[in-house]
Structures are given as C-alpha cells and as structure tokens.
Design a protein around this motif. Structure first.
Motif, short mmCIF file in Angstrom:
data_model
loop_
_atom_site.label_atom_id
_atom_site.label_comp_id
_atom_site.label_asym_id
_atom_site.label_seq_id
_atom_site.Cartn_x
_atom_site.Cartn_y
_atom_site.Cartn_z
N LEU A 34 46.86 -27.46 157.77
CA LEU A 34 45.93 -28.55 158.07
C LEU A 34 46.68 -29.79 158.56
O LEU A 34 46.24 -30.46 159.50
CB LEU A 34 45.12 -28.90 156.82
CG LEU A 34 43.91 -28.03 156.50
CD1 LEU A 34 43.35 -28.39 155.13
CD2 LEU A 34 42.83 -28.21 157.57
N TRP A 35 47.81 -30.09 157.89
CA TRP A 35 48.58 -31.28 158.27
C TRP A 35 49.11 -31.16 159.71
O TRP A 35 49.02 -32.11 160.49
CB TRP A 35 49.74 -31.48 157.30
CG TRP A 35 50.56 -32.70 157.60
CD1 TRP A 35 50.26 -34.00 157.31
CD2 TRP A 35 51.80 -32.73 158.29
NE1 TRP A 35 51.25 -34.84 157.77
CE2 TRP A 35 52.21 -34.08 158.38
CE3 TRP A 35 52.63 -31.74 158.83
CZ2 TRP A 35 53.40 -34.47 158.98
CZ3 TRP A 35 53.82 -32.12 159.45
CH2 TRP A 35 54.19 -33.47 159.52
N LYS A 36 49.63 -29.99 160.04
CA LYS A 36 50.15 -29.78 161.40
C LYS A 36 49.04 -29.91 162.43
O LYS A 36 49.23 -30.51 163.50
CB LYS A 36 50.82 -28.41 161.50
CG LYS A 36 52.14 -28.32 160.76
CD LYS A 36 52.73 -26.92 160.83
CE LYS A 36 54.04 -26.85 160.06
NZ LYS A 36 54.62 -25.48 160.07
N ARG A 37 47.87 -29.38 162.11
CA ARG A 37 46.74 -29.48 163.05
C ARG A 37 46.25 -30.92 163.16
O ARG A 37 45.89 -31.38 164.25
CB ARG A 37 45.61 -28.55 162.60
CG ARG A 37 45.98 -27.07 162.66
CD ARG A 37 44.82 -26.18 162.23
NE ARG A 37 43.71 -26.27 163.17
CZ ARG A 37 42.54 -25.67 163.00
NH1 ARG A 37 42.35 -24.92 161.91
NH2 ARG A 37 41.58 -25.79 163.89
N ALA A 38 46.25 -31.63 162.04
CA ALA A 38 45.78 -33.02 162.05
C ALA A 38 46.72 -33.91 162.83
O ALA A 38 46.29 -34.75 163.63
CB ALA A 38 45.63 -33.53 160.62
N THR A 39 48.05 -33.75 162.62
CA THR A 39 49.01 -34.60 163.33
C THR A 39 49.10 -34.23 164.81
O THR A 39 49.51 -35.05 165.63
CB THR A 39 50.41 -34.50 162.68
OG1 THR A 39 50.80 -33.12 162.59
CG2 THR A 39 50.40 -35.12 161.29
N ALA A 40 48.71 -32.99 165.15
CA ALA A 40 48.68 -32.59 166.56
C ALA A 40 47.36 -32.96 167.23
O ALA A 40 47.15 -32.67 168.41
CB ALA A 40 48.92 -31.08 166.67
N ARG A 41 46.44 -33.59 166.46
CA ARG A 41 45.11 -33.99 166.96
C ARG A 41 44.35 -32.77 167.50
O ARG A 41 43.77 -32.81 168.59
CB ARG A 41 45.21 -35.06 168.06
CG ARG A 41 46.05 -36.28 167.70
CD ARG A 41 45.42 -37.10 166.60
NE ARG A 41 46.02 -38.42 166.47
CZ ARG A 41 47.01 -38.72 165.64
NH1 ARG A 41 47.52 -37.77 164.86
NH2 ARG A 41 47.49 -39.94 165.57
N ASP A 42 44.38 -31.69 166.73
CA ASP A 42 43.74 -30.44 167.13
C ASP A 42 42.22 -30.63 167.22
O ASP A 42 41.56 -30.93 166.23
CB ASP A 42 44.09 -29.35 166.11
CG ASP A 42 43.65 -27.96 166.56
OD1 ASP A 42 42.76 -27.87 167.42
OD2 ASP A 42 44.20 -26.98 166.03
N SER A 43 41.68 -30.44 168.40
CA SER A 43 40.24 -30.65 168.62
C SER A 43 39.39 -29.56 167.98
O SER A 43 38.18 -29.72 167.83
CB SER A 43 39.95 -30.70 170.13
OG SER A 43 40.35 -29.50 170.76
N ASN A 44 40.01 -28.44 167.59
CA ASN A 44 39.27 -27.34 166.99
C ASN A 44 39.22 -27.41 165.46
O ASN A 44 38.71 -26.50 164.81
CB ASN A 44 39.91 -26.00 167.40
CG ASN A 44 39.75 -25.74 168.89
OD1 ASN A 44 38.70 -26.00 169.46
ND2 ASN A 44 40.80 -25.22 169.51
N LEU A 45 39.73 -28.48 164.89
CA LEU A 45 39.67 -28.65 163.44
C LEU A 45 38.20 -28.74 163.01
O LEU A 45 37.42 -29.51 163.57
CB LEU A 45 40.41 -29.93 163.04
CG LEU A 45 40.88 -30.06 161.60
CD1 LEU A 45 41.81 -28.93 161.21
CD2 LEU A 45 41.60 -31.39 161.39
N ASN A 46 37.82 -27.93 162.02
CA ASN A 46 36.43 -27.85 161.59
C ASN A 46 36.14 -28.97 160.58
O ASN A 46 36.29 -28.80 159.38
CB ASN A 46 36.15 -26.48 160.96
CG ASN A 46 34.66 -26.25 160.72
OD1 ASN A 46 33.89 -27.20 160.54
ND2 ASN A 46 34.26 -24.99 160.70
N PHE A 47 35.73 -30.13 161.08
CA PHE A 47 35.51 -31.28 160.22
C PHE A 47 34.29 -31.10 159.31
O PHE A 47 34.27 -31.62 158.20
CB PHE A 47 35.35 -32.55 161.06
CG PHE A 47 36.65 -33.10 161.56
CD1 PHE A 47 37.54 -33.73 160.70
CD2 PHE A 47 37.00 -33.00 162.90
CE1 PHE A 47 38.74 -34.23 161.15
CE2 PHE A 47 38.20 -33.50 163.36
CZ PHE A 47 39.08 -34.12 162.49
N GLU A 48 33.29 -30.38 159.77
CA GLU A 48 32.09 -30.18 158.95
C GLU A 48 32.43 -29.38 157.69
O GLU A 48 32.02 -29.74 156.58
CB GLU A 48 31.01 -29.47 159.76
CG GLU A 48 30.37 -30.35 160.84
CD GLU A 48 29.19 -29.65 161.49
OE1 GLU A 48 28.77 -28.57 160.99
OE2 GLU A 48 28.68 -30.18 162.50
#
Length: 373
Positions: A34-48
C-alpha cells in the motif's frame, strides 16, 4: 523479576487481553505494498475499499496527494493498529476530526491538550461512553483511550515491530564539529543523558557518513524506557504486532523485557537548517574543487554526490558536498556540468540521537501469560 503494573496499565491490559488474539487489519507486507502504491500516486488504488476497512489511512493517503508530500510508512501502521484496536474494543463509530471538530466534548479536548495531544480521528462507542482518540504531532503520544463518564485516560503509543522510540535533534555543534550537550537540552530529553555521556568529545566532522552505535545496554535501556515516562510523550502502554501478525500490548516501562534495543547517533539527521558552521563549509567546498567568489560558488557536479527523494520516483533533489551539507537542485543553475549557486542557499543537516526497539520474538500469548491475564 516481574515489575508490577500501574493501576492504569493493569486496567487497560486486562481489557485488552480479555479479547482473543486479533490479527492487524493489514499485515506488514500488505502495508508495504500500500505504501509503495501511495507514494507512487497509483491511480488504481481502491480508496472506497480502503475507506471501508481503515478510514483514517484512506484520509491520510488522500491528504498526501493534496499536499504533495509522501506519506510516512509509520503513519500506515499507526492507522492500522488504531483501527484494529478500535475493532477489538467494539468502537464502531468513526469521526474524522479534520472534518468534524465538534464531536469531542470540550472537557475531553482540554484533557487531551494537557497530554500534548491534538485529535485527528475518533473511534467511539455508539453512546459516546468510550472513545479511542488518534492524535498527531511530534510532541505527544499517538492515542488515548478515554472513558468519557469519569474522564479516565489511558495513553497508548503505537509502534511497528522495528521502530525508534524518539529521535530529537542534538544541539548544534560549533566550527570544531564537537558535540556539546547543554543543560537546557538535557532538561527536555533526560532519557538520553547516559548515552551522550558515553560519547563525550564526539566530533561530527570526523565521523560524518557513519552512525554511532557503541553504547552500553544500560544507557540504551534508560533512553528507551524513560522516553514515555519523563517526557511529553508519556504513555502507559505500547501497541505493536507480534510475529504472527496479532496486535499486542505491553507496558512502556518494560520494553526491554520484550524487545532487542539499540541506541544510535546520526551525524546527518532528518532535519536541515541554514548553515551554522560557514567556515567548515567553505573548507569542504574548496576540498571538492569549488571556486568561491563572494557568495557565489561554482563546482563540477561530478565532484558532488546526488541527493535523491524518498518514495516512488527517487528523482535527484539536490547535491551533497559532504554527508552534512547539501544544496537543492532548484537553487542551482547548471552549464556543461558546472553548478553555480549562492552559498547562503546551502543547507546543513542536524545530528540526532535515538533509541530503537525491535520485537523479533514477540507473541501475544507469551505477554498474556507473563502478566497473568
């Protein structure tokens, strides 16, 4: 020898260990992803989905996008541990204090401020009789479990299995680079007195690039155990996760019973300031082949070491003259690999001291049995 628990420690730990061992909602591997995806500003992160499972973490990631500042991995564990703890205690109502600052009664707010706590998130019982308040800021502990009716407060620090108890800036050394610890500094950080006494005469210009770790176990134990006893970061208990991924609670004054402990001085800490040893800086610049004309410096960038950002892209953010001095790329002009900049724009990293804890063999049932719960 078993050290007795205080009244508050016993009460909160009894409540905690009445509940069966509970896995944290995201384990370390999941948090790392999650941290790697968040710091990479991953647009596919499932915020819901993230908001449904851990709303505080979802909000922290969203804030990091807005502020354009990378979120720290320690924030992930704090949010995850707080949500896991709230789930265990049946605190089902979540309130974001950034959006609703009227939920907490004034009496509780005043009580929190007295503990140097600034509320960020609240996990509450439906009738508001009990609240876990997740707090922010470097001057206070992480959370407080409040019994609203009689204003009983249990202070909790959330820590990853490998973490620093605290890492304050040391006093700024002078042009000779020698550590001088002031009485005022020791008043604020008395837990480090013994560690620093063992490093009297330490010269940061001689050891830069190398962290100091040769401390006695006794001085480290004092730094770790007293961190939550004699400072603003007072806490009754620490919550972390064991080797099975279960949330575990231990008394803050008994960390060394359960953890491997280390001490460390870093000549180049995380905070940087205007240069306070300008004579030393000029000496190091000249050694690197720089030309200095008044306030202007020119130097071949290949004589310097690149300084890279943390997080996803790792772009070059600056250049290091030594491990202690650097200049931001944005403060330089470049022509055929020659950098030009104003010497007054250079930054100097402040040394820090820290106590570190590593829970390598921790098990929920071992702690529960040890304290007779």
């Amino acid at each position: 020898m078993i050290i007795p628990l205080t009244k508050l420690q016993k009460e909160i730990m009894q409540d905690f260990y009445r509940i069966s061992a509970t896995k944290v909602i995201f384990n370390k591997s999941e948090r790392n992803i999650l941290w790697k995806r968040a710091t990479a500003r991953d647009s596919n992160l499932n915020f819901e989905l993230l908001k449904e499972k851990c709303p505080a973490l979802e909000h922290q990631i969203q804030r990091s996008y807005i502020t354009r500042r990378n979120i720290q991995s320690a924030v992930f564990s704090e949010c995850v541990y707080a949500q896991t703890f709230a789930n265990m205690m049946g605190l089902e109502l979540f309130v974001n204090c950034f959006e609703d600052n009227d939920f907490i009664p004034v009496s509780i707010i005043n009580l929190l401020y007295s503990y140097h706590l600034v509320p960020r998130y609240v996990y509450s019982a439906a009738d508001k009789s009990r609240m876990l308040i997740q707090a922010g800021g470097c001057d206070g502990i992480d959370s407080a479990l409040i019994t609203v009716v009689d204003l009983v407060i249990y202070t909790i620090e959330f820590k990853e299995p490998g973490a620093k108890t605290s890492e304050p800036d040391l006093p700024k050394y002078k042009e000779d680079g020698i550590l001088v610890v002031t009485d005022k500094w020791l008043e604020n950080y008395p837990q480090f007195r013994a560690m620093l006494a063992e490093q009297e005469g330490l010269n940061f210009f001689e050891i830069m690039g190398h962290n100091i770790k040769n401390f006695t176990k006794e001085s480290i134990d004092m730094a770790v155990s007293n961190c939550y006893t004699y400072t603003k970061k007072y806490a009754d208990v620490i919550c972390t996760e064991d080797i099975m991924g279960n949330l575990v609670m231990i008394p803050t004054n008994q960390v060394s019973v359960w953890a491997d402990i280390e001490g460390e001085i870093r000549p180049a800490g995380r905070n940087h300031y205007n240069v306070w040893t300008p004579i030393a800086l000029k000496r190091f610049l000249l050694q690197k082949g720089a030309l200095i004309n008044g306030d202007m410096v020119t130097i071949n960038k290949h004589n310097l070491e690149e300084r890279r950002e943390r997080g996803g892209n790792r772009r070059v953010s600056g250049y290091k003259v030594t491990p202690l001095f650097f200049i931001y790329v944005s403060d330089c002009t470049e022509n055929n690999d020659i950098l030009s900049f104003n010497i007054n724009k250079m930054r100097q990293l402040n040394p820090t001291v820290a106590g570190k804890i590593f829970f390598k063999k921790l098990l929920y049932n071992d702690v529960k049995t040890y304290y007779g719960f």
